[in-house]
Design an enzyme around this catalytic site. Structure first.
Site, PDB file in Angstrom:
ATOM      1  N   GLU A  83      25.029 -16.951  24.047  1.00  0.00           N
ATOM      2  CA  GLU A  83      24.539 -17.233  25.408  1.00  0.00           C
ATOM      3  C   GLU A  83      25.651 -17.817  26.280  1.00  0.00           C
ATOM      4  OE1 GLU A  83      21.391 -20.085  24.902  1.00  0.00           O
ATOM      5  OE2 GLU A  83      20.202 -18.702  23.671  1.00  0.00           O
ATOM      6  N   ASP A  94      27.973 -27.717   8.006  1.00  0.00           N
ATOM      7  CA  ASP A  94      28.090 -28.432   6.732  1.00  0.00           C
ATOM      8  C   ASP A  94      27.156 -27.836   5.677  1.00  0.00           C
ATOM      9  OD1 ASP A  94      29.080 -30.974   5.359  1.00  0.00           O
ATOM     10  OD2 ASP A  94      26.908 -31.168   5.116  1.00  0.00           O
TER      11      ASP A  94
HETATM   12  C1  NOJ Z   1      30.275 -31.463   2.783  1.00  0.00           C
HETATM   13  C2  NOJ Z   1      31.116 -32.461   3.510  1.00  0.00           C
HETATM   14  O1  NOJ Z   1      32.406 -31.940   3.715  1.00  0.00           O
HETATM   15  C3  NOJ Z   1      31.122 -33.708   2.676  1.00  0.00           C
HETATM   16  O2  NOJ Z   1      32.023 -34.658   3.160  1.00  0.00           O
HETATM   17  C4  NOJ Z   1      29.717 -34.259   2.638  1.00  0.00           C
HETATM   18  O3  NOJ Z   1      29.686 -35.378   1.776  1.00  0.00           O
HETATM   19  C5  NOJ Z   1      28.719 -33.224   2.138  1.00  0.00           C
HETATM   20  N1  NOJ Z   1      28.923 -31.930   2.719  1.00  0.00           N
HETATM   21  C6  NOJ Z   1      27.306 -33.642   2.433  1.00  0.00           C
HETATM   22  O4  NOJ Z   1      27.056 -33.584   3.811  1.00  0.00           O
END
Ligand code: NOJ
Length: 558
Positions: free
Chosen positions: A268, A223
């Site tokens: 790994e 993310d």
């Molecule tokens: C990207 C994610 O796809 C989204 O849903 C989220 O709100 C933000 N990153 C923050 O984690």
């Protein structure tokens, strides 16, 4: 259930054991809260997913990417993680997740989970400990705590801009009730940013990767992958002052060491465990750096996803994508939407069919019939491109973006825009599976109140209704994914453009397979071919007559 036994007994790779599975995989994104509800409480859960694995097998996917499924206060739909080594109690248990991973593998379906390195929940034990320990404590060093500016410290430490609008710093209150330090959050105040210069933060995330790889997980979606490292000097944002790699909190060069270390962890394990980055960057060369052979395997192609329904725009993006991936040897990814993005059926039915967060508004006029035609054509276009393919749950049913009443919206993006932006809940509505009225088989219990309300007119979009119709969106997706597996040309990595006019996007894959998309207002003649493999147009007789209607794609065998 004995988790230990399951852990020790797990199988980590499916029978195919193909080390290159990720280069052309079809990956289906499951937003657990809204996929299927096994216990009848109106929220999706792992029992629901387990009961629908057969559906995913029939659809023809190679892997599932789960949005965060960890314990979380859900201040941002689970991207505020409280405990990385467990499952949200609303969704099930860790033992159940282990079972699900194994059951999916038995069907040849791999599991990818979401990791969120930039921030954690303000309810995570680390942040709670940092608040309790106070200024100057080692516990606070894992985050970005800082005194405020100005005489009383009531100014924010930086002018940085939040990805969610609004402030990026929140002031704490000291135990004696006086205003204290500020902490950084690039998203909501419930998502404090971690300090990636701290060894605990690095170690913890590498342990988390091992925790899940040990349980048979085949990869991680990373993310906000270009955000975690910050300039410790906390300089002002400025405007043009920052050279590439030196922005205070975006795409900093130090990130690459982190992902190299993660890649080493992945290596790994047997069976190629993949790193998939959520990297939002305009600079193609900087984007490709994340895909060097010792870093991530792939990253989401947001350039393509945000393009309008236009021949020049889509072709330009495909060409850029292939050119930027080529030097690093990484395959492209093709993405039409996800849990943050307006559904394609809706987006392509609007006058402005490009996607931009800043442009979302309530009440935008939408022609859903046209949008559906284009979304069908886009589905075939993307499935014909070389690389891996992402399908966000419900796009295979052609679900439109639901326009939800303001009072049910939960997404912080809506609130932080002052109510101007409808937010992202419209693409997160629970899926319709069967039946004439809500919850359309989503919940085991009839009459269950789903966590977001489903529109009253979704019965024809339910999976069961569509599976009986050979011209439904679901049948189109099933057939496209079947051909993608079976036609050897579509499994290769080459693409050669065919010039068939300004409104047509056409390319050959391998020697004998061609995809043609007509984005213009009038039918176009098809090139000479031996057979029509598949057409997105529901007027099937048209391709038999050698023409391609507007807003449609056809796959031809030469
Ligand atoms: C990207 C994610 O796809 C989204 O849903 C989220 O709100 C933000 N990153 C923050 O984690």
């Amino acid at each position: 259930m004995d988790t230990e036994v399951l852990t020790r007994g797990h199988r980590a790779v499916p029978a195919d054991n193909d080390p290159l599975w990720w280069r052309s995989a079809v990956i289906y994104q499951v937003y657990v809260r809204s996929f299927a509800d096994g216990n009848g409480d109106g929220t999706g859960d792992l029992a629901g997913v387990r009961s629908r694995l057969g559906y995913l097998k029939d659809l023809g996917v190679d892997a599932i990417w789960f949005n965060p499924w960890y314990p979380s206060p859900l201040a941002d739909g689970g991207y505020d993680v409280q405990d990385y080594r467990d499952i949200h109690p609303q969704f099930g248990t860790l033992a159940e997740a282990e079972l699900l991973i194994q059951e999916a593998l038995d069907l040849g379906i791999r599991t990818i989970i979401d990791v969120v390195p930039n921030h954690i929940s303000d309810q995570h034990p680390w942040f709670q400990a940092a608040l309790a320990a106070g200024p100057g404590s080692p516990e606070r060093e894992r985050f970005w705590f800082h005194p405020g500016t100005g005489e009383n410290g009531d100014g924010m430490p930086t002018d940085w801009v939040s990805s969610f609008q609004g402030d990026t710093w929140t002031r704490t209150t000291d135990p004696d009730g006086t205003p204290g330090e500020w902490y950084l959050h690039l998203f909501t105040p419930e998502q404090p940013d971690l300090n990636w210069n701290h060894p605990d933060v690095r170690r913890e995330h590498e342990d988390i990767l091992r925790f899940w790889f040990d349980r048979g997980v085949a990869g991680v979606r990373i993310d906000s992958a270009a955000l975690p490292v910050k300039d410790p000097a906390l300089p002002p944002l400025g405007d043009t002052a920052h050279r590439p790699g030196e922005h205070p909190h975006l795409d900093r060069d130090e990130l690459h060491d982190i992902y190299r270390a993660w890649r080493a962890v992945a290596e790994e394990y047997e069976g190629t465990r993949v790193l998939v980055g959520e990297v939002w960057l305009d600079d193609a060369e900087r984007f490709a750096r994340y895909l060097r052979p010792d870093e991530m395997h792939t990253a989401f192609n947001f350039d393509f996803m945000t393009q309008p329904w236009s021949t020049a725009a889509l072709r330009g993006s495909i060409e850029r994508t292939l050119a930027e991936h080529e030097p690093v040897g990484a395959p492209a990814t093709w993405v039409l939407s996800n849990h943050d993005i307006t559904r394609p059926v809706t987006r392509y039915g609007r006058a402005d069919s490009a996607f931009a967060f800043a442009r979302k508004r309530f009440g935008t006029p939408t022609d859903l019939e046209r949008g559906t035609r284009r979304a069908r054509a886009a589905a075939l276009l993307t499935a014909a491109l070389p690389g891996s393919l992402y399908i966000y749950q419900g796009d295979e049913l052609g679900l439109p973006e639901a326009e939800l009443p303001r009072e049910v919206i939960q997404d912080p993006m809506h609130f932080r825009s002052g109510g101007v932006d409808p937010g992202r809940d419209g693409c997160r509505v629970p899926l319709p599976w069967a039946g004439a009225r809500p919850p359309y088989g989503f919940s085991a219990a009839d009459g269950a109140d789903t966590w977001l309300p489903q529109p009253a007119d979704w019965a024809p979009l339910a999976a069961e209704a569509q599976s009986a119709d050979p011209y439904s969106m679901l049948s189109l997706y099933q057939e496209a994914l079947r051909l993608r597996r079976e036609v050897e040309d579509l499994r290769g990595e080459d693409l050669a453009w065919l010039e068939l006019g300004a409104d047509v996007l056409a390319f050959r894959r391998g020697e004998r397979t061609v995809s043609v998309t007509n984005l213009g207002p009038v039918p176009v003649p098809l090139p000479a071919h031996r057979a029509v493999l598949l057409s997105s147009a529901t007027q099937t007789d048209a391709s038999a007559r050698g023409i391609l209607p507007p807003d449609s794609t056809v796959w031809l065998a030469l």
